[in-house]
Write an enzyme that holds these catalytic residues in place. Structure first.
Site, mmCIF file in Angstrom:
data_model
loop_
_atom_site.group_PDB
_atom_site.id
_atom_site.type_symbol
_atom_site.label_atom_id
_atom_site.label_comp_id
_atom_site.label_asym_id
_atom_site.label_seq_id
_atom_site.Cartn_x
_atom_site.Cartn_y
_atom_site.Cartn_z
ATOM 1 N NE ARG A 3 -32.980 -29.517 -50.340
ATOM 2 C CZ ARG A 3 -32.902 -28.279 -49.895
ATOM 3 N NH1 ARG A 3 -33.001 -27.274 -50.716
ATOM 4 N NH2 ARG A 3 -32.730 -28.047 -48.605
ATOM 5 C CG ASN A 129 -28.194 -36.366 -47.731
ATOM 6 O OD1 ASN A 129 -27.874 -37.492 -48.085
ATOM 7 N ND2 ASN A 129 -27.650 -35.273 -48.261
ATOM 8 C CB VAL A 136 -35.294 -35.239 -43.548
ATOM 9 C CG1 VAL A 136 -34.981 -36.092 -44.772
ATOM 10 C CG2 VAL A 136 -35.467 -36.113 -42.306
ATOM 11 C CB CYS A 137 -31.347 -32.320 -46.703
ATOM 12 S SG CYS A 137 -31.069 -31.221 -48.109
ATOM 13 C CG LEU A 138 -36.426 -36.373 -49.732
ATOM 14 C CD1 LEU A 138 -35.292 -37.150 -50.385
ATOM 15 C CD2 LEU A 138 -37.390 -37.331 -49.043
#
Length: 210
Positions: A3, A129, A136-138
């Protein structure tokens, strides 16, 4: 998963003038009602109302200072007695997801802001995402979370996922591969999904705003 840091190079439009003031007034009203209830219960000989945790106090402050994009709204489905659980609705006005309506649930721990809020997408969405279970990919919800961040930061991060989905940091690997290799097909798939239809063998409910 790899990330990068969340970029903030984009300009976001804010709520119409007075929007943040309205939220601040709402929080003040909640506090007044809570104090009135505490006084009434003490007068009736009941046990004092539970003291708010440091996380709740910080969350109240964050919510009273929200400065949301105009495409975003916040609601409290459990009412004024539970501000630790709320929903954020995002209606992108640009990009692949234009005209879609996407609802996220926020669950905030009493350990906030030392613990990041837990966020899930209630709306089934075709997105590199966000997986089909709503995870959620954050980066700022995980390893890049810091106590100096706040709810406003997370909401802008979610908004950014819709304006610039990232195929390099996927949860939905199939969607990421299509975005990487064939952006036009990805755009077609997104439009089909938000309009209500199949992408491959997967069916998506219509989530286009009227």
């Amino acid at each position: 998963m790899r990330r990068g840091n969340l970029p903030f190079k984009h300009k976001f439009e804010l709520l119409p003038e007075g929007g943040a003031h309205v939220i601040g007034k709402m929080i003040k009203l909640f506090k007044v009602k809570e104090k009135q209830r505490e006084i009434a219960e003490n007068a009736n000989g009941r046990a004092p109302v539970r003291k708010q945790s440091a996380g709740e106090l910080r969350l109240h402050k964050d919510i009273s200072e929200l400065n949301l994009p105009k495409t975003t709204t916040i609601s409290f489905p459990n009412g004024k007695d539970d501000l630790m659980t709320f929903e954020v609705t995002i209606r992108p006005d640009e990009g692949y997801y234009l005209m879609g309506v996407f609802v996220f649930t926020f669950q905030v721990s009493p350990m906030y802001p030392h613990d990041a809020p837990k966020v899930k997408c209630k709306t089934k969405v075709y997105h590199p995402n966000i997986d089909l279970e709503g995870n959620v990919c954050l980066n700022i919800l995980r390893e890049d979370w810091k106590p100096v961040l706040n709810i406003n930061t997370v909401i802008y991060g979610l908004h950014h996922l819709f304006t610039e989905p990232n195929y390099e940091d996927p949860l939905n690997h199939d969607a990421a591969a299509v975005l990487r290799d064939n952006p036009k097909q990805f755009e077609t798939n997104v439009k089909r999904a938000i309009s209500g239809g199949y992408v491959g063998s997967l069916f998506f409910q219509k989530c286009v705003q009227h």
